[in-house]
Design an enzyme around this catalytic site. Structure first.
Site, PDB file in Angstrom:
ATOM      1  CG  ASP A   1      41.149   4.458  29.689  1.00 31.36           C
ATOM      2  OD1 ASP A   1      42.216   4.804  30.220  1.00 31.36           O
ATOM      3  OD2 ASP A   1      41.120   3.472  28.730  1.00 31.36           O
TER       4      ASP A   1
ATOM      5  CG  ASP B   1      36.587  -0.551  32.996  1.00 27.74           C
ATOM      6  OD1 ASP B   1      36.997   0.507  32.504  1.00 27.74           O
ATOM      7  OD2 ASP B   1      37.699  -1.747  32.462  1.00 27.74           O
TER       8      ASP B   1
HETATM    9  N1  GLY Z   1      38.531   1.858  28.959  1.00 32.69           N
HETATM   10  C1  GLY Z   1      39.389   1.367  27.489  1.00 32.69           C
HETATM   11  C2  GLY Z   1      39.190   2.394  26.328  1.00 32.69           C
HETATM   12  O1  GLY Z   1      39.244   2.941  25.679  1.00 32.69           O
HETATM   13  O2  GLY Z   1      39.824   0.881  25.349  1.00 32.69           O
END
Ligand code: GLY
Length: 395
Positions: A174, A114
């Site tokens: 994501d 992330d």
């Molecule tokens: N990247 C995690 C979410 O969208 O909850």
């Protein structure tokens, strides 16, 4: 200041019951930012000096602040940078700098995929607006750390390290969002390694994440020895074969951004396919704010996900710029409608309420019974970004 005609807009949360939009004589973007400034001032007064950044409202109604390692830690500083961008007021710059520093250590965190969410939303916006050379160095280091998660056999960046007994090499949709940091790093340093890895990740995701109807799986589990797909799963969606709303949003935004950075038509085509899947979905409510999963079993009695709507709106503004003239208007109109819904009292909080977050009604992780129908900081981030994008398109 632009004045808008007041329209009593009937919107519906359930598709059945109509709520009337609060009327306003203000330009909606001005109004959004005036509200965001006041609400965020209250947030800052409430949290004071803290090394943690706001994430969401807990089940007991309390405000949750998180450490830098949390995947959402970069969004609140991003919100502060957007307020600085809109107002030009030094007070927001000072606040943004303060909360950006809270995530500095993440530049060295090789355990997170992330990195883009954390560092590009915070330091990335900060660097874009200030050219601070210190920020540039931190962003380059962040990109270097992120690419250590690349596996050339799979052709993608690894997402999570958790659930190692379940997934050998999980890649989640994501993760498309984290590529923007890598494209930036190549443009800034001239080193093509970052861009090559981002491109490979986008191509691998394009090949394996999408179904025939152009919806996407959440998690693809790869074999690290062969690069073959082992499983197609969900983690935050309703079922392995369902269309988790925020996952569709990440894909739409991610492929639109990847087209911007590469000029590769395949990525624009995919972004358009995802947009059309979302906008033509029979379960998409009239106000265009999706339920948390398009296949959630009890629609219309399911929670919405305002965060997915905000990401979709922001992505659609950009997509409208690249799409052919015949479909550009469709995407622009949809983005405007979503932004109008999210800026109405149904989704936008009252001043001093909502733990001083901006939007209500987001859903984080339904299967884990976590963050259901609550304010979450990334909804605010993409709502502010969408508001800024609308302002650029309107001017
Ligand atoms: N990247 C995690 C979410 O969208 O909850």
């Amino acid at each position: 200041m632009k004045r808008v005609i007041i329209i009593a807009l009937c919107i519906s949360l359930t598709g059945c019951s109509n709520l009337q939009k609060e009327t306003s004589s203000e330009d909606p973007i001005t109004e959004n930012f005036e509200f965001a400034s006041k609400q965020t001032t209250l947030m800052l007064e409430g949290i004071g000096d803290t090394p943690r950044n706001p994430r969401n409202t807990e089940e007991d109604g309390s405000l949750r602040l998180v450490k830098s390692r949390d995947w959402t830690s970069g969004f609140f500083p991003g919100n502060l940078w957007f307020l600085y961008e809109y107002t030009g007021d030094e007070k927001w710059k000072l606040a943004a700098e303060k909360f950006t520093i809270n995530v500095e250590d993440q530049q060295w965190n090789g355990k997170t995929h992330d990195m883009g969410f954390k560092m590009y939303c915070s330091y990335g916006n900060g660097y874009r607006l200030t050219n601070n050379p210190e920020y540039k160095g931190i962003l380059i280091q962040s990109a270097k750390t992120l690419i250590t998660r690349f596996n050339p056999t799979v052709g993608a960046l690894r997402s999570w390290d958790h659930n190692a007994d379940k997934w050998q090499f999980p890649v989640i949709i994501d993760n498309m969002m984290n590529l923007e940091l890598l494209f930036w790093a190549t443009k800034t340093t001239g080193d093509s390694a970052f861009c090559d890895i981002a491109l490979s990740h986008a191509e691998t995701t394009l090949k394996n994440h999408f179904r025939k109807d152009n919806s996407s799986y959440h998690v693809i589990n790869y074999d690290t020895l062969t690069g073959e797909v082992l499983d197609r799963h969900t983690h935050q969606g309703y079922a392995h074969e369902s269309a988790w709303a925020r996952g569709q949003a990440w894909g739409l935004y991610g492929y639109t951004m990847t087209f911007r950075e590469t000029g590769d038509q395949r990525f624009l085509d995919q972004a358009i396919k995802i947009a059309d899947f979302i906008l033509s979905h029979p379960k998409l409510p009239d106000d265009l704010v999706p339920y948390w999963d398009f296949d959630a079993p009890n629609i219309p009695n399911e929670p919405r996900d305002a965060s997915a709507a905000a990401v979709i709106a922001s992505g659609l503004y950009e997509l409208s710029e690249y799409a052919s003239s015949s479909s550009s208007e469709k995407y622009l109109n949809a983005a405007n409608s979503i932004l109008e819904s999210l800026s109405s009292p149904t989704y936008r909080a009252g001043l001093g309420t909502n733990n001083n977050f901006l939007l209500i009604h987001s859903t984080g992780n339904w299967p884990k019974d976590s963050e259901i129908d609550v304010p979450i900081v990334y909804a605010d981030y993409y709502w502010l970004e969408a508001s800024l994008r609308k302002m650029k398109y309107d001017s």
